[in-house]
Motif scaffolding. Structure first.
Motif: not given
Length: 359
Positions: A26-37, A64-67
Motif C-alpha cells: 500500500q505504501l508503494q501504491q499510495f506514494a504513486s497515486v497520492q489519494p490524500f493529496s 496533512q495529518v493530525t494525530l
C-alpha cells in the motif's frame, strides 16, 4: 516525502517489510497515486510502534495529518516524540470545532466531529456511537473478515504474551473465566487452549458452538457465574460492552475473589464500581502493556483496510449511516495476508456469515 523517509528510518529498525506485506504494498501504491493529496486527515488509532507503519501510506499518499488516540491507552512515548519532532500536530483530544476532510477513528472518540468525506471506525464499541449519529457516513472496519485475522489470531496471542510478561509464565491448568465469545473471545479461547489452560466461557447464548476442552456457563445465571468467579485464577472480559460486569453481577464477588481481573475490551467492561487497582493495567485493555499490543503481522491487514477505507471515502460519496466496505476492497487484502501467512482462506470465509473461527 521527507516525513515518510524519516518514519521509515525508525520503523526499519523495529520491523522488517516481510512483517507488514499489506502495508508495504500500500505504501508503494499510495506514494504513486497520492489519494490524500492536500486533504486534512485526523488519524486517531492507538499510537503504538506498529501504528507508525500504518501511517506510512497515509503520509506517502499526501495527507496533512493530525494525530490523536483513544482514551483506552496512553500513546507510546517514543512514537509520540517522533511525531512531535517531525512537526505533526498531536492531541490527547482535538479541540472541538476543527473540521477535517477525513477522520480515521477508534472507539468512536470523534463520532461527534465533522469530516467532509466521512469517518472510518476501527472498533465494535465505536460503532455504537456512530449508529446514533444520523448525519455522518462511516465505514465499519470491525465487521469485516479482516478484523477476524487481527482479533482471533492476534489478540489471543497478545493476551498470552502480556500474561507471561507480567510474570504469569505457567498457564497450563490455570482456570480462566472468559466473558464473551465473539471475535475477541474466540481468539482468547484459541490461544489459551494452546497453553493447555482450563477455560470456562460465560455467554448469554448457549446455542453457540464452543471448542472442545472448554465449558459453557450461562451468563444469565448470576449464582452460576459468581460461583465460577470464586474458583477462577483469571477473569477475562471480552464482550465489547461497557460496565457489563457491574450491571449484571455482584461487584464484591469479583473484587474479593482470588482471581486476577483482566479487561480485553476497548471499554471498561468491569465498570465504575471497580477501582482501577482491582483490575490489571488499571482496567485498560490488558495487552496494551506490550510494546506491540498486537504483533505486526496480525495487525498489518486491518490497518491496510483502515487506510483503504479512507481512500474509498474520498473517491465515493456515501449516504449518512454505517456501511460495510465492499468485498472488492476486502478480499485482495485478505488473500495477500493468507498467502504470506500460509493460511487457507477458505477456512475463514464462513466467518463472513457469523460462523466460528477455524480451529
Amino acid at each position: 516525502m521527507p516525513l515518510t523517509t524519516n518514519i521509515l528510518q525508525v520503523t526499519n529498525q523495529l520491523f522488517l517489510p516481510v512483517e507488514y506485506p499489506c502495508l508495504h504494498s500500500q505504501l508503494q501504491q499510495f506514494a504513486s497515486v497520492q489519494p490524500f493529496s492536500g486533504k486534512e486527515v485526523l488519524y486517531a488509532a492507538p499510537l503504538t510502534r506498529n501504528t507508525l507503519v500504518a501511517l506510512l501510506p497515509v503520509f506517502a499518499g499526501g495527507a496533512q495529518v493530525t494525530l490523536s488516540w483513544p482514551d483506552i491507552i496512553d500513546p507510546d512515548e517514543d512514537a509520540l516524540s517522533l511525531m512531535e519532532s517531525l512537526g505533526v500536530a498531536c492531541y490527547q483530544t482535538v479541540p472541538e470545532g476543527k473540521t477535517f476532510d477525513l477522520i480515521f477513528d477508534c472507539c468512536g472518540k470523534y463520532a461527534g466531529y465533522s469530516a467532509i468525506s466521512g469517518h472510518v471506525e476501527l472498533t465494535r464499541s465505536g460503532l455504537d456511537k456512530y449508529k446514533v449519529q444520523h448525519n455522518k457516513a462511516c465505514l465499519d472496519v470491525d465487521s469485516t473478515l479482516i478484523k477476524n485475522f487481527e482479533t482471533i489470531l492476534g489478540t489471543g496471542e497478545s493476551l498470552v504474551r502480556a500474561l507471561k510478561q507480567s510474570g504469569f509464565t505457567e498457564l497450563a491448568g490455570k482456570r480462566f473465566l472468559l466473558f464473551g465469545y465473539g471475535k475477541v473471545g474466540q481468539g482468547i479461547s484459541r490461544a489459551l487452549l494452546n497453553e493447555k489452560a482450563d477455560i470456562r466461557i460465560v455467554e448469554l447464548r448457549g446455542d453457540l458452538t464452543f471448542p472442545e476442552g472448554t465449558h459453557y456457563i450461562d451468563g444469565q445465571s448470576a449464582p452460576a457465574v459468581t460461583a465460577e468467579v470464586q474458583k477462577a485464577d483469571f477473569v477475562v472480559t471480552a464482550t465489547g460492552i461497557e460496565s457489563v460486569i457491574e450491571n449484571n453481577y455482584p461487584v464484591n464477588e469479583f473484587i474479593e475473589s482470588p482471581a486476577k481481573l483482566i479487561n480485553m475490551g476497548g471499554e471498561d467492561e468491569f465498570g465504575e464500581a471497580f477501582p482501577a487497582e482491582a483490575v490489571l493495567n488499571g482496567k485498560h485493555t490488558f495487552n496494551f502493556i506490550l510494546d506491540d499490543p498486537t504483533r505486526m503481522e496480525f495487525i498489518d491487514p486491518i490497518f491496510a483496510v483502515y487506510n483503504e477505507c479512507g481512500k474509498l471515502l474520498l473517491e465515493k460519496t456515501y449516504s449518512a449511516g454505517v456501511h460495510l466496505p465492499p468485498d472488492e476492497l476486502i478480499m485482495p487484502v485478505a488473500e495477500q495476508f493468507c498467502e504470506t501467512q500460509g493460511i487457507d482462506i477458505g477456512q475463514w470465509l464462513p466467518m463472513k456469515t457469523g460462523a466460528c473461527a477455524p480451529v
